[in-house]
Design a protein around this motif. Structure first.
Motif, PDB file in Angstrom:
ATOM      1  N   ALA A  75       6.637  14.534  62.840  1.00 51.09           N
ATOM      2  CA  ALA A  75       6.427  13.616  63.956  1.00 51.09           C
ATOM      3  C   ALA A  75       5.418  12.545  63.575  1.00 51.09           C
ATOM      4  CB  ALA A  75       5.928  14.381  65.178  1.00 51.09           C
ATOM      5  N   LYS A 131       7.239  10.151  61.037  1.00 49.63           N
ATOM      6  CA  LYS A 131       8.376   9.373  61.538  1.00 49.63           C
ATOM      7  C   LYS A 131       8.000   8.507  62.732  1.00 49.63           C
ATOM      8  CE  LYS A 131      11.847  10.516  58.957  1.00 49.63           C
ATOM      9  NZ  LYS A 131      13.158  11.025  58.877  1.00 49.63           N
ATOM     10  N   LEU A 132       7.184   9.021  63.613  1.00 50.53           N
ATOM     11  CA  LEU A 132       6.910   8.299  64.853  1.00 50.53           C
ATOM     12  C   LEU A 132       5.642   7.483  64.751  1.00 50.53           C
ATOM     13  CD1 LEU A 132       7.812  11.097  67.415  1.00 50.53           C
ATOM     14  CD2 LEU A 132       9.298   9.479  66.292  1.00 50.53           C
ATOM     15  N   LYS A 133       4.983   7.532  63.590  1.00 50.94           N
ATOM     16  CA  LYS A 133       3.775   6.744  63.370  1.00 50.94           C
ATOM     17  C   LYS A 133       2.736   6.999  64.457  1.00 50.94           C
ATOM     18  CE  LYS A 133       5.355   3.676  60.108  1.00 50.94           C
ATOM     19  NZ  LYS A 133       4.793   2.916  59.103  1.00 50.94           N
TER      20      LYS A 133
END
Lengths: 355, 514
Positions: B465, B468-470
């Motif tokens: 997470a 990928k979601l920065k």
């Protein structure tokens, strides 16, 4: 002083590129002295408005300081006379004389495409931009854009995220990145790709410098892809420039009711560019084989339900909750895990869409 | 002849003993009050003079001096009027003097404001005074009748209510018998805030409701982001109805603060439901934090053990928002002024709401946003990182569709949600049994490490997470704490991947919002 040093010296004054071309066509000798700035011909070409500044600073000290600054910031100066000057740029009308570069100069001659568009894309524009930036960069094509808000920054970010190469062209000098929110992005681009500008480091971006930037964005690339653009914008200036210089234009169609797609739809309707429906349409032109993108996804039944709901476009979480008929905590965690796996994407307002 | 009468003053939320010393000598009639009193105290002499005369006593035509000891602490308010009048009468009338020295009356504490006709009026801060005085060993109190309800929850003391100076004197002299106030049972008055607001009236908004349920269960701070008219205020107003009931100790703390601020319902005498405070965004910093010339608890202290709802969060001045940092961290606010430094409790749950951009429509499905990216950046940047650090849950709220508004579908009632919240709180009370008023949101770093152990699956999910979601680094501990609460709500001993995933879904402001 060598010709190279003299070029460096002149590059610090941000003269217009027309003047620069005239200047160095006229003074074609290999060795210079600072006294040349007092020549009548020099003054005539450079013009009264700039000459005082140049004459005042025409000394060894100023040049050394300037060279040191470039060196400290690891800025490479590429001039029109260098071999490393991008070949594609030589062919356009009004090519920039100097390019200040940070990063990998070899990217100039790779296959490249400019992805440009509105600064305020709709969710549709964002998805389309991400999809194209991702697949084109995975296929090895360099993504060029202008580091502005919206489509520009999305293209850069998506490209970097997919491990591709990207070139960002600035509308101002390196000292102050505009917009300042993209300072981090600019650094990342310079580390993993290439950051360029035709303006000296201390130059502050003005209203007029952005259209100039756009001509480099288009000029450097083998094609210009417009993902979403209104009828009046900087994007249209870039498009017109590309048209005038014979650079191929690709446009993604949009809703005819959406003002944000008026520009792209116009291009398609009046055959100014090719209508593209998928990244493959562009890849074909580059002679790259159709990528086998369709991954086989391992999905649970619940995940499949969510994806089915998202099939005909973006939906907000309230809609999904209503239609999926599952517990809200379960829905929340499923959405996050689908997003982490890169299958869907969340946008502002808790709106989800497939990628 | 010198007399000493006991009274109490207020410092912060605690009472301190004030000895009222009165004496008279022959000389030109004059009345002096010394002992660092404020204007109200100085003006007491006029009230006392007429109260004495109008009650039918003789006003001594002598030089009078009253000293409020200790003389170096600033005294505010009209609490001391009654004690001063009795002391003065004692100094001039022998019968009262001897009665005051009598064993039975020696250690009575007198509190009350006088009116010109000799009546005794209600004052602020009776409850904290009673609690502090009881600690110091005082057992007998004479207070205004109107304040009696407040005293009704303090055991181990005798509290008498009086309505006039005459009645007080009669009581001291033994001419009149008063009955001490009866101690009431807290459980009989405890209530949940309702005001007719219930989650069953909120149509749709499933995710927001779920988020508020988690917030209530774990004591997490919340920020709601959404276009105007999306129901943020409605959601916030319904929120107290799902909070767990206050314990007696919590209620006493809250009542103390409300008593000092003069915001107490004098008929009821105790604040038995969690406070819900909504200061307007033009409120000054001092009105929020407390303090000022007349030291008074601010809105954040009045929200102690309850909810502070800040609507239109970015519209508050930056300075005001930043002052919330210490109380959000420590649960108290320390206000230092040149004269004195006071500490008020301020352990509240923050619910903030804001629009996503200046025009309010960014991210809305139906309406178009007219703001430039720069404007949106600037607007969101008004909420600084350190403040965001202290808010665990971010909710994005969108407009409800017309069909939803008209639907007859029965939504879950607050009562049902509250039962789940209570259950989750019980688990936390057991877990943190060594701490006072503890909930998941208040876990320290070591406690988070101890109670939020993650399995390998969870670790992997969290790592993915972040990549990928920065997510920003500050999100890490917040996610763990919220995941802990979600697990508690589910009755799970260990945090599972789905709990982590759901916790991540409440961190939208950590991600690139644009």
């Amino acid at each position: 002083m060598t010709r190279k040093d003299f070029l460096t010296f002149i590059s610090s004054f941000d003269l217009s590129c027309k003047k620069l071309h005239n200047l160095f066509d006229f003074f074609d000798q290999d060795a210079f002295s600072f006294d040349v700035v007092f020549d009548k011909e020099f003054i005539d070409i450079v013009g009264k408005e700039n000459i005082n500044k140049i004459q005042q600073n025409a000394n060894e000290n100023y040049l050394n300081k300037y060279k040191e600054k470039l060196f400290d910031k690891s800025i490479k100066l590429v001039s029109f006379e260098d071999n490393s000057y991008p070949k594609k740029l030589r062919n356009i009308y009004d090519p920039p004389f100097f390019l200040f570069c940070k990063g990998d100069l070899a990217l100039f001659d790779d296959n490249s495409i400019a992805i440009i568009g509105t600064r305020m894309p709709s969710n549709y524009g964002k998805i389309v931009t991400e999809r194209f930036a991702k697949e084109l960069s995975v296929a090895g094509i360099v993504i060029i854009s202008g580091l502005a808000y919206g489509v520009d920054s999305i293209s850069h970010r998506q490209c970097l995220l997919s491990g591709g190469k990207t070139i960002a062209v600035l509308g101002g000098g390196f000292d102050k990145i505009y917009p300042s929110e993209h300072t981090d992005l600019a650094r990342e681009v310079s580390e993993k790709g290439l950051l360029i500008t035709e303006f000296s480091p201390s130059f502050v971006a003005t209203k007029y410098s952005f259209p100039l930037r756009n001509r480099i964005v288009a000029g450097l690339s083998d094609g210009v892809l417009i993902t979403e653009a209104g009828s009046k914008s900087g994007t249209i200036i870039t498009k017109d420039f590309a048209l005038d210089n014979g650079i191929k234009i690709y446009a993604v169609p949009g809703n005819i009711t959406s003002p944000k797609s008026e520009g792209t739809n116009y291009i398609i309707a009046y055959s100014q560019g090719q209508c593209v429906l998928s990244p493959n349409d562009i890849l074909q032109d580059f002679g790259i084989k159709k990528s086998s993108y369709k991954k086989s996804l391992q999905l649970s039944i619940d995940e499949q339900i969510i994806l089915n709901l998202l099939e005909d476009g973006e939906k907000n979480v309230e809609f999904l909750f209503e239609k999926a008929k599952m517990e809200v905590n379960k829905l929340n965690s499923l959405l996050v895990s689908l997003e982490i796996r890169g299958i869907i994407k969340k946008m502002a307002g808790d709106v989800y869409s497939t990628i | 002849m010198l007399t000493k009468v006991k009274s109490f003053g207020l410092l912060g939320i605690d009472g301190f003993l004030v000895e009222v010393e009165s004496d008279t000598i022959n000389g030109l009639p004059k009345f002096d009050v010394v002992g660092l009193g404020d204007t109200t105290v100085k003006e007491a002499k006029e009230r006392i003079r007429f109260a004495i005369i109008n009650s039918g006593f003789n006003y001594p035509q002598k030089k009078i001096t009253i000293n409020l000891a200790p003389a170096d602490i600033k005294k505010e308010g009209a609490n001391y009027d009654l004690a001063m009048a009795i002391g003065l009468l004692g100094a001039s009338e022998n019968s009262i003097q001897s009665a005051l020295l009598f064993e039975r009356n020696k250690d009575i504490v007198f509190i009350g404001e006088l009116s010109l006709d000799g009546g005794v009026k209600k004052v602020k801060g009776v409850l904290p005074i009673l609690i502090s005085a009881r600690k110091l060993g005082f057992k007998k109190f004479v207070i205004p009748k109107d304040n009696l309800a407040e005293a009704g929850f303090i055991s181990g003391v005798e509290v008498f209510g009086v309505s006039s100076l005459k009645e007080t004197i009669d009581f001291i002299l033994g001419r009149k018998n008063l009955l001490p106030v009866e101690v009431k049972d807290y459980q009989s008055v405890v209530s949940t805030v309702n005001d007719g607001l219930d989650f069953c009236f909120v149509k749709g908004q499933a995710k927001a409701k779920r988020a508020l349920e988690i917030a209530a269960a774990g004591g997490h701070n919340v920020i709601m982001i959404g276009p105007p008219g999306s129901g943020k205020s409605m959601l916030a107003k319904c929120f107290p109805s799902i909070l767990p009931d206050m314990t007696f100790e919590e209620a006493l703390e809250v009542t103390k603060i409300h008593s000092i601020a003069g915001e107490l319902d004098y008929k009821k005498g105790i604040v038995s439901s969690r406070p819900f405070r909504t200061p307007h965004h033009t409120s000054s910093t001092v009105s929020l934090t407390g303090g000022g010339t007349f030291s008074k608890p601010g809105e954040i202290s009045l929200a102690h053990n309850g909810v502070l709802y800040l609507d239109e969060f970015p519209e508050y001045s930056r300075h005001t928002i930043e002052t919330l940092r210490q109380p959000l961290e420590d649960g108290v606010i320390t206000v230092a002024r040149s004269a004195l430094t006071v500490t008020y409790p301020a352990s509240f749950m923050l619910i903030a709401s804001m629009n996503p951009c200046p025009c309010g429509n960014f991210g809305s499905k139906d309406r178009e946003c007219k703001c430039t990216p720069h404007q949106i950046h600037k607007y969101l940047a008004k909420i600084s990182g350190p403040i965001l650090d202290r808010i665990d849950i971010h909710i994005e709220v969108d407009n409800v569709k017309f069909d939803d508004l008209r639907s007859d579908l029965q939504e879950e009632s607050s009562e049902t949600i509250k039962q789940r919240v209570d259950k989750a709180r019980q688990i936390q009370i057991k877990r943190f049994s060594n701490f006072k008023n503890y909930c998941n949101a208040k876990m320290s770093v070591p406690a988070t490490k101890k109670y939020c152990k993650l399995s390998q699956d969870c670790e992997n999910l969290l790592r993915m997470a972040f990549e990928k979601l920065k997510l920003s680094a500050r999100a890490h501990d917040r996610i763990l704490k919220v995941a802990r609460t979600i697990a508690d709500l589910a009755g799970e001993e260990n945090i599972l991947p789905e709990h982590i995933a759901e916790a991540i879904s409440f961190r939208s402001l950590d991600r690139k919002y644009l």
